[in-house]
Write an enzyme that holds these catalytic residues in place. Structure first.
Site, short mmCIF file in Angstrom:
data_model
loop_
_atom_site.label_atom_id
_atom_site.label_comp_id
_atom_site.label_asym_id
_atom_site.label_seq_id
_atom_site.Cartn_x
_atom_site.Cartn_y
_atom_site.Cartn_z
N ASN A 146 0.84 -1.20 0.00
CA ASN A 146 0.00 0.00 0.00
C ASN A 146 0.88 1.25 0.00
OD1 ASN A 146 0.62 -0.98 2.61
ND2 ASN A 146 -1.07 0.13 3.57
N GLU A 148 0.27 5.17 0.67
CA GLU A 148 -0.71 6.18 1.10
C GLU A 148 -0.29 7.58 0.67
OE1 GLU A 148 -1.30 5.48 5.29
OE2 GLU A 148 -2.53 3.72 4.89
N CYS A 157 -4.01 0.67 -2.64
CA CYS A 157 -3.83 -0.55 -1.87
C CYS A 157 -2.74 -1.43 -2.49
CB CYS A 157 -5.12 -1.36 -1.83
SG CYS A 157 -6.53 -0.51 -1.15
N GLU A 159 -2.96 -4.60 -3.29
CA GLU A 159 -3.45 -5.47 -4.36
C GLU A 159 -3.46 -4.72 -5.69
OE1 GLU A 159 -4.79 -4.75 -1.42
OE2 GLU A 159 -6.27 -6.23 -0.77
N CYS A 193 -10.28 -4.75 -0.19
CA CYS A 193 -11.39 -3.78 -0.13
C CYS A 193 -12.21 -3.88 -1.42
CB CYS A 193 -10.84 -2.37 0.05
SG CYS A 193 -10.10 -1.67 -1.44
N CYS A 196 -10.48 -3.00 -4.78
CA CYS A 196 -9.49 -4.02 -5.17
C CYS A 196 -10.19 -5.27 -5.68
CB CYS A 196 -8.58 -4.37 -3.99
SG CYS A 196 -7.38 -3.07 -3.66
ZN LIG Z 1 -7.98 -2.24 -1.66
#
Ligand SMILES: [Zn+2]
Ligand SMILES: [Zn+2]
Length: 236
Positions: A146, A148, A157, A159, A193, A196
């Site tokens: 990830n 940010e 993210c 993924e 999430c 993703c």
């Molecule tokens: Zn995600």
């Protein structure tokens, strides 16, 4: 409720009658194995012996290691006796975990790669490090973490990082993705999430998803994108 001292394999069934009544059943085994009865037939014989002969659907739940457990041949014959149109719903009581040592060595490596990628996470805001490793159908691995941003909505993210790396390297067919997190707060697996999941299904609905907890790498949770994103938006 299942009585399964021999197989230890418990199965439950729920039969929806035409008038809305629900009749349940479980498997009931016998030391004379052939005398055992499955959950589906238990429900059917209960219903029929109470005067029901029209059914809309049957749901079957069993706890298999991976995949769903469909009715056996005898139960199928019983089901079709009453209606060839009866809907059959197969369920799993919860997601299954498997021993890492029991999975293919390339997937074991994929899990290790996701754990390593997690160490590269840039997550000064959430402090929640995530690593992902994606394996293509031709065996190449792309990792991601990830990343940010102080404008939170600009964060990406692990993924999706792995997926965009793969796609921008010319790969679009994926076999599996492993995701590693350390969720000490809840001690649970962390699954992708929504965005993703949408990204994963974009490139194929058969991608297997392995979830790993870095504090306990003996087992991983195995699922797939179909299970994580049912009724997914893939066409218009
Ligand atoms: Zn995600
Ligand atoms: Zn059966």
């Amino acid at each position: 409720m299942a009585y399964a001292p021999y197989s230890k394999f418990t199965v439950g069934a729920a039969l929806l009658c035409e008038d809305g009544e629900v009749v349940t059943g479980c498997n009931v085994e016998n030391i004379s194995y052939g005398a055992s009865i499955c959950a589906e037939r238990t429900a059917l014989v209960k219903a029929v012996s109470c005067g029901q002969i029209k059914f809309r659907a049957i749901a079957v739940t069993a706890d298999a290691n991976d995949g769903f457990v469909p009715p056996c041949g005898v139960c199928r014959q019983f089901i079709v006796e009453f209606s060839a149109n009866m809907a059959v719903y197969l369920a799993k009581p919860d997601f299954s975990t498997v021993l890492v040592s029991s999975i293919n060595s390339d997937i074991q490596q994929l899990v290790r790669d996701s754990v390593a990628a997690r160490n590269l996470a840039y997550c000064p805001y959430s402090k929640f490090q995530v690593g992902a490793a994606l394996i293509t159908t031709d065996g190449e691995t792309f990792t991601g973490c990830n990343v940010e941003n102080i404008a939170y909505g600009g964060s990406i993210c692990a993924e999706r990082t792995a997926i965009v790396k793969a796609v921008s390297s010319g790969k679009q067919k994926f076999k599996a993705i492993a995701v590693a997190t350390d969720n000490i707060k809840t001690d649970s697996f962390t699954s992708p999430c929504g965005p993703c999941r949408q990204f994963i299904v974009e490139f194929g609905s058969d991608t297997i998803v392995y979830l790993a907890k870095v504090n306990d790498l003996a087992t991983v949770l195995v699922t797939d994108i179909k299970e994580l994103l049912p009724l997914s938006f893939t066409d218009f």
